[in-house]
Design a protein around this motif. Structure first.
Motif, PDB file in Angstrom:
ATOM      1  N   MET A 194       3.824  -1.928   4.075  1.00 53.42           N
ATOM      2  CA  MET A 194       2.417  -1.876   4.503  1.00 53.42           C
ATOM      3  C   MET A 194       1.645  -2.786   3.555  1.00 53.42           C
ATOM      4  O   MET A 194       1.500  -2.502   2.377  1.00 53.42           O
ATOM      5  CB  MET A 194       1.892  -0.442   4.418  1.00 53.42           C
ATOM      6  CG  MET A 194       0.421  -0.337   4.689  1.00 53.42           C
ATOM      7  SD  MET A 194      -0.013   0.641   6.122  1.00 53.42           S
ATOM      8  CE  MET A 194       0.352   2.264   5.587  1.00 53.42           C
ATOM      9  N   TRP A 195       1.166  -3.878   4.122  1.00 48.72           N
ATOM     10  CA  TRP A 195       0.630  -4.922   3.252  1.00 48.72           C
ATOM     11  C   TRP A 195      -0.891  -5.019   3.317  1.00 48.72           C
ATOM     12  O   TRP A 195      -1.530  -4.567   4.259  1.00 48.72           O
ATOM     13  CB  TRP A 195       1.225  -6.278   3.615  1.00 48.72           C
ATOM     14  CG  TRP A 195       0.861  -6.748   4.997  1.00 48.72           C
ATOM     15  CD1 TRP A 195       1.507  -6.450   6.155  1.00 48.72           C
ATOM     16  CD2 TRP A 195      -0.254  -7.568   5.373  1.00 48.72           C
ATOM     17  NE1 TRP A 195       0.880  -7.044   7.215  1.00 48.72           N
ATOM     18  CE2 TRP A 195      -0.206  -7.733   6.770  1.00 48.72           C
ATOM     19  CE3 TRP A 195      -1.277  -8.185   4.653  1.00 48.72           C
ATOM     20  CZ2 TRP A 195      -1.159  -8.488   7.468  1.00 48.72           C
ATOM     21  CZ3 TRP A 195      -2.226  -8.936   5.353  1.00 48.72           C
ATOM     22  CH2 TRP A 195      -2.149  -9.082   6.742  1.00 48.72           C
ATOM     23  N   LEU A 196      -1.415  -5.631   2.262  1.00 50.49           N
ATOM     24  CA  LEU A 196      -2.795  -6.089   2.280  1.00 50.49           C
ATOM     25  C   LEU A 196      -2.804  -7.366   1.481  1.00 50.49           C
ATOM     26  O   LEU A 196      -1.890  -7.606   0.690  1.00 50.49           O
ATOM     27  CB  LEU A 196      -3.744  -5.062   1.678  1.00 50.49           C
ATOM     28  CG  LEU A 196      -3.458  -4.640   0.257  1.00 50.49           C
ATOM     29  CD1 LEU A 196      -4.662  -4.875  -0.616  1.00 50.49           C
ATOM     30  CD2 LEU A 196      -3.097  -3.168   0.250  1.00 50.49           C
ATOM     31  N   SER A 197      -3.795  -8.161   1.699  1.00 54.73           N
ATOM     32  CA  SER A 197      -3.750  -9.487   1.107  1.00 54.73           C
ATOM     33  C   SER A 197      -5.149 -10.013   0.841  1.00 54.73           C
ATOM     34  O   SER A 197      -6.068  -9.787   1.616  1.00 54.73           O
ATOM     35  CB  SER A 197      -3.020 -10.419   2.073  1.00 54.73           C
ATOM     36  OG  SER A 197      -3.302 -11.757   1.769  1.00 54.73           O
ATOM     37  N   ASP A 198      -5.283 -10.675  -0.282  1.00 60.37           N
ATOM     38  CA  ASP A 198      -6.520 -11.404  -0.549  1.00 60.37           C
ATOM     39  C   ASP A 198      -6.341 -12.813  -0.026  1.00 60.37           C
ATOM     40  O   ASP A 198      -5.280 -13.414  -0.185  1.00 60.37           O
ATOM     41  CB  ASP A 198      -6.792 -11.458  -2.045  1.00 60.37           C
ATOM     42  CG  ASP A 198      -7.142 -10.093  -2.589  1.00 60.37           C
ATOM     43  OD1 ASP A 198      -8.109  -9.496  -2.095  1.00 60.37           O
ATOM     44  OD2 ASP A 198      -6.447  -9.612  -3.498  1.00 60.37           O
ATOM     45  N   GLU A 226      -3.194   6.620   5.709  1.00 62.57           N
ATOM     46  CA  GLU A 226      -2.477   5.520   6.368  1.00 62.57           C
ATOM     47  C   GLU A 226      -0.985   5.592   6.085  1.00 62.57           C
ATOM     48  O   GLU A 226      -0.166   5.343   6.970  1.00 62.57           O
ATOM     49  CB  GLU A 226      -3.059   4.157   5.993  1.00 62.57           C
ATOM     50  CG  GLU A 226      -2.859   3.763   4.540  1.00 62.57           C
ATOM     51  CD  GLU A 226      -3.421   2.375   4.207  1.00 62.57           C
ATOM     52  OE1 GLU A 226      -4.296   1.897   4.940  1.00 62.57           O
ATOM     53  OE2 GLU A 226      -2.979   1.797   3.204  1.00 62.57           O
ATOM     54  N   SER A 227      -0.615   5.979   4.855  1.00 59.97           N
ATOM     55  CA  SER A 227       0.802   6.088   4.531  1.00 59.97           C
ATOM     56  C   SER A 227       1.452   7.242   5.291  1.00 59.97           C
ATOM     57  O   SER A 227       2.587   7.123   5.754  1.00 59.97           O
ATOM     58  CB  SER A 227       0.991   6.291   3.026  1.00 59.97           C
ATOM     59  OG  SER A 227       0.957   5.064   2.367  1.00 59.97           O
ATOM     60  N   VAL A 228       0.733   8.359   5.404  1.00 63.66           N
ATOM     61  CA  VAL A 228       1.288   9.512   6.121  1.00 63.66           C
ATOM     62  C   VAL A 228       1.429   9.182   7.606  1.00 63.66           C
ATOM     63  O   VAL A 228       2.446   9.504   8.239  1.00 63.66           O
ATOM     64  CB  VAL A 228       0.400  10.760   5.919  1.00 63.66           C
ATOM     65  CG1 VAL A 228       0.863  11.887   6.824  1.00 63.66           C
ATOM     66  CG2 VAL A 228       0.427  11.201   4.471  1.00 63.66           C
ATOM     67  N   LYS A 238      10.116  -4.653   7.756  1.00 63.72           N
ATOM     68  CA  LYS A 238       9.113  -4.799   8.818  1.00 63.72           C
ATOM     69  C   LYS A 238       7.740  -4.754   8.168  1.00 63.72           C
ATOM     70  O   LYS A 238       7.582  -4.196   7.085  1.00 63.72           O
ATOM     71  CB  LYS A 238       9.212  -3.591   9.757  1.00 63.72           C
ATOM     72  CG  LYS A 238      10.322  -3.628  10.762  1.00 63.72           C
ATOM     73  CD  LYS A 238      10.068  -2.453  11.695  1.00 63.72           C
ATOM     74  CE  LYS A 238      11.148  -2.309  12.728  1.00 63.72           C
ATOM     75  NZ  LYS A 238      10.884  -1.134  13.572  1.00 63.72           N
ATOM     76  N   LEU A 239       6.743  -5.290   8.854  1.00 61.78           N
ATOM     77  CA  LEU A 239       5.410  -5.281   8.271  1.00 61.78           C
ATOM     78  C   LEU A 239       4.462  -4.388   9.060  1.00 61.78           C
ATOM     79  O   LEU A 239       4.529  -4.301  10.285  1.00 61.78           O
ATOM     80  CB  LEU A 239       4.822  -6.693   8.224  1.00 61.78           C
ATOM     81  CG  LEU A 239       5.593  -7.752   7.446  1.00 61.78           C
ATOM     82  CD1 LEU A 239       4.758  -9.016   7.344  1.00 61.78           C
ATOM     83  CD2 LEU A 239       5.952  -7.248   6.061  1.00 61.78           C
ATOM     84  N   ALA A 240       3.599  -3.699   8.325  1.00 63.07           N
ATOM     85  CA  ALA A 240       2.494  -2.963   8.935  1.00 63.07           C
ATOM     86  C   ALA A 240       1.256  -3.287   8.130  1.00 63.07           C
ATOM     87  O   ALA A 240       1.338  -3.530   6.930  1.00 63.07           O
ATOM     88  CB  ALA A 240       2.781  -1.461   8.897  1.00 63.07           C
ATOM     89  N   GLY A 241       0.111  -3.305   8.773  1.00 62.77           N
ATOM     90  CA  GLY A 241      -1.124  -3.667   8.077  1.00 62.77           C
ATOM     91  C   GLY A 241      -1.840  -2.433   7.542  1.00 62.77           C
ATOM     92  O   GLY A 241      -1.800  -1.373   8.140  1.00 62.77           O
ATOM     93  N   SER A 242      -2.484  -2.602   6.410  1.00 61.33           N
ATOM     94  CA  SER A 242      -3.193  -1.473   5.812  1.00 61.33           C
ATOM     95  C   SER A 242      -4.541  -1.245   6.493  1.00 61.33           C
ATOM     96  O   SER A 242      -5.254  -2.182   6.830  1.00 61.33           O
ATOM     97  CB  SER A 242      -3.412  -1.747   4.323  1.00 61.33           C
ATOM     98  OG  SER A 242      -4.431  -0.926   3.823  1.00 61.33           O
ATOM     99  N   SER A 272       0.808  -1.215   0.000  1.00 60.60           N
ATOM    100  CA  SER A 272       0.000   0.000   0.000  1.00 60.60           C
ATOM    101  C   SER A 272       0.845   1.270   0.000  1.00 60.60           C
ATOM    102  O   SER A 272       0.489   2.265  -0.619  1.00 60.60           O
ATOM    103  CB  SER A 272      -0.928  -0.026   1.220  1.00 60.60           C
ATOM    104  OG  SER A 272      -1.253   1.253   1.627  1.00 60.60           O
ATOM    105  N   ASN A 273       1.987   1.249   0.718  1.00 57.39           N
ATOM    106  CA  ASN A 273       2.749   2.500   0.884  1.00 57.39           C
ATOM    107  C   ASN A 273       3.769   2.709  -0.226  1.00 57.39           C
ATOM    108  O   ASN A 273       4.962   2.566  -0.038  1.00 57.39           O
ATOM    109  CB  ASN A 273       3.436   2.535   2.256  1.00 57.39           C
ATOM    110  CG  ASN A 273       4.374   1.357   2.460  1.00 57.39           C
ATOM    111  OD1 ASN A 273       4.124   0.267   1.944  1.00 57.39           O
ATOM    112  ND2 ASN A 273       5.442   1.567   3.199  1.00 57.39           N
TER     113      ASN A 273
END
Lengths: 295, 427
Positions: free
Chosen positions: B312-316, B210-212, B379-383, B157-158
């Motif tokens: 910043m991830w998202l997933s189906d 979310e990115s900011v 590192k991971l962050a969720g969207s 996402s980011n």
């Protein structure tokens, strides 16, 4: 026996629709109002009766105020615009224009299109890009040297909903024209002639003879447009989706039910929409019933 | 007379029958599934790329399970709005498909709480999925100790998309690394008369937010916001929202959706756009599905300001609904969706990367190559916008607050609304 024979087939014929309407219209309405008076704010809880709490608390939400204001602006511009434009078109037709049938068809055609299709086209026409970025109407104005007419259409914070009413006016004014045209034709020619003989000028003929005759037509048009306007959903969603800038109660209801997963809130908004339409329709029904009794 | 009688009865009966038919029809559709060993897979993958990916996975499934029939129950509509509305009515009527697509993470919470999903812990153990998915990903999709879905792909996402020409013209050397640099760059672009930052409809602004927030607060603080009792009223959030307000003041006129906003960057009308990596396909693919632009020349990308090193991830993902008519068939599908083979068939077509760490990296080129490296090392962050960290009601409340902010431009009010949203939804 012969009497039974007379009414029974008729009753049998309408019974399915009576049952269907009782269940699917009034039953569902009742169910909706019951749900609106519970605190079922997610899909799993059962919901306790809380009376009118939801109806009151909705007014504390900023978004509700905005969507109500939007609905009022939209209704005022749409109903007013469609009535005036429809009347004007009917008036011109009535004055006897060549190829009236052709014009009538052209003006009526938009009504055959669904609001969704209208919305998709007008989303492009009312694109808010200006100058180099302009498409649709802004591009047209830019090309014609009418730059000052370019505007942000439905993205304008204060008057965006007035712009949103333009496609609705475009779509429905032909229908209003047809109603008014029928009304104009219903005015007996003798009455007009009598007025002229009595020394009325042409505008006075319209003011004192024709307009009073159009009152019932105007009222019907008002009701039809009014209830479309208060329930408007498809047009808004296809033009701008579910954004606050063009939020109306019906869109808010959709968001409450399917995004917030708050059935009670959605039912409350739905109840308000029904009530607002009722305010329009019930006086009309009463008036209609009285008139029928009189004649 | 008799004729009239007959016709009345006929019409009545016909009316009754048609009413009854409405009820019967749905039952047949789901009931038939078991008899024919059919697997109903519900998704919203109908667009170019994604439908091809689904088909590639379906072919593998058919090859491995010749006795099962794949039934494609896809519902059109970007990000699944319409599909999810239909799905929730199906689930409420207890007539679930065998498996359905959902964004991994908090978006599934509503279904989980309503008891509509089966936990998939056994499948995870059987296939040793906890070893092949990144630990942080498994942690972030675990709800009260259970995992309920199998992630098929990962999107980022980011991503900051920018037009290198305009940056050169404005005298900006390379992509801005921090929020401060970003604001300086936006100011420099503004002086050239171009649009500094393009935005689309309301949801793209939530996406920007979310990115900011991630860039301004840092990864740990951002991830902490979604824990129980997190502090939304504090100074860190205040600063992030003020940054957001400053950045938004450079935004151009809102476009109809993300594509026209991204197009402004590709066409050289705007300098920056923050959007998920599905924008890459739009920029890069040949005309018809995309704009046919050359990467690194017509457009370029970097991690959005302040988020370098964080993905910043998202997933189906696919799920197993309770009461699925063909549970074994659904499990067979989930196994394909979790497998290396399945994910490597699906993702290059869809323009995303596999959730598995052991994917064949030769299949992923250009942007996706960069993406894969970032996924493996960051590192991971969720969207937020795409359903990972906040459940539906919470996300809707945040979207509403952002929509109201667009009208009022009042950052303090936005923070208050966000704090209230967190309080009433994060229990």
């Amino acid at each position: 026996m012969s009497r039974v024979r007379r009414w029974l087939p008729g009753l049998l014929l309408v019974t399915p629709s009576i049952i269907a309407i009782a269940v699917f219209v009034y039953g569902m309405l009742g169910w909706n109002f019951r749900l609106a008076m519970t605190d079922q704010h997610d899909e799993i809880s059962t919901g306790e009766f809380v009376g009118l709490e939801n109806f009151v608390s909705l007014w504390d939400q900023e978004r509700w105020g905005i969507s109500v204001r939007h609905a009022i602006v939209f209704t005022a511009v749409f109903v007013g615009g469609a009535l005036i434009l429809g009347w004007l078109l009917a008036f011109l037709m009535e004055k006897g224009i060549r190829g009236e049938g052709g014009f009538r068809t052209i003006y009526l055609f938009p009504m055959a299109i669904s609001f969704v299709a209208t919305g998709v086209v007008w989303r492009w026409l009312m694109n808010s890009g200006q100058d180099d970025q302009a498409v649709g109407l802004n591009r047209l104005f830019d090309g014609l040297g009418l730059d000052f007419l370019q505007n942000s259409w439905f993205r304008d914070q204060d008057w965006g909903m007035a712009a949103m009413a333009i496609p609705a006016i475009w779509q429905m004014s032909g229908y209003v024209m047809a109603l008014f045209l029928a009304g104009f034709r219903g005015v007996p020619e003798e009455l007009r002639e009598a007025a002229r003989v009595d020394g009325c000028r042409e505008w006075q003929v319209y003011r004192y003879v024709v307009l009073p005759f159009l009152r019932p037509v105007t009222l019907s048009a008002l009701i039809i447009l009014g209830h479309i306007s208060l329930k408007v959903f498809d047009l808004i969603v296809s033009v701008s989706g579910k954004q606050i800038i063009t939020d109306v109660p019906a869109v808010f209801m959709w968001v409450a039910v399917f995004d917030s997963h708050d059935p009670a809130k959605g039912a409350t908004i739905a109840a308000y929409i029904v009530l607002s339409v009722t305010v329009f329709v019930v006086p009309y029904l009463i008036w209609n019933a009285r008139r029928e009794r009189r004649s | 007379m008799r004729r009239r009688w007959m016709s009345a009865v006929a019409v009545t009966v016909a009316g009754m029958l048609s009413l009854a038919a409405c009820g019967g029809g749905t039952e047949q559709a789901t009931g038939g599934g078991t008899a024919k060993k059919q697997v109903e897979v519900f998704s919203w993958w109908t667009g170019p790329g994604e439908a091809d990916g689904l088909k590639a996975m379906r072919d593998i499934f058919q090859k491995q399970n010749p006795d099962l029939t794949f039934f494609d129950a896809a519902v059109a509509g970007g990000s699944g709005d319409k599909a999810r509305a239909l799905l929730s009515s199906k689930l409420q009527a207890n007539q679930p498909p065998d498996t359905f697509q959902g964004h991994a993470g908090a978006e599934l919470q509503g279904y989980i709480k309503a008891g509509k999903l089966e936990p998939l812990n056994a499948l995870y153990d059987e296939l040793k999925l906890k070893d092949v998915f990144p630990q942080q990903l498994v942690d972030q999709i675990t709800y009260e100790g259970n995992v309920y879905s199998v992630p098929v792909n990962i999107h980022r996402s980011n991503v900051l998309w920018f037009n290198p020409e305009i940056l050169k013209e404005a005298g900006v050397a390379g992509a801005p690394k921090t929020i401060e640099e970003f604001v300086t760059a936006l100011e420099a672009v503004k002086k050239t008369g171009k649009i500094p930052l393009s935005i689309g409809s309301e949801w793209t602004v939530v996406h920007l937010l979310e990115s900011v927030m991630l860039g301004s607060m840092g990864t740990d603080a951002y991830n902490g916001l979604w824990a129980k009792g997190a502090d939304w009223s504090g100074a860190a959030v205040t600063k992030a929202l003020n940054d957001f307000k400053t950045i938004m003041s450079y935004a151009g006129a809102p476009q109809d959706d993300w594509q026209p906003a991204a197009k402004q960057v590709a066409d050289g009308a705007a300098a920056f756009n923050i959007m998920g990596d599905w924008a890459y396909g739009y920029f890069h693919n040949p005309p018809d599905g995309g704009l046919g632009k050359t990467s690194k020349e017509d457009f370029d990308w970097a991690a959005s300001p302040g988020t370098d090193g964080t993905f910043m991830w998202l997933s189906d993902s696919f799920t197993l609904p309770k009461g699925a008519p063909n549970k074994e068939g659904a499990m067979a599908w989930l196994k394909v969706a979790a497998s290396k083979e399945g994910q490597d068939a699906f993702n290059p077509k869809k323009g995303s990367i596999p959730a598995r760490k052991d994917a064949d990296s030769a299949l992923y080129t250009d942007y996706l190559k960069w993406d894969l490296e970032q996924w493996a090392n960051g590192k991971l962050a969720g969207s937020l916008q795409h359903g990972v960290v906040a459940n539906d009601p919470w996300k809707t409340a945040i979207t509403e607050a952002v929509g109201l902010f667009l009208q009022s431009k009042d950052a303090a009010k936005l923070q208050q609304a966000l704090a209230e949203a967190a309080q009433s939804n994060n229990q």
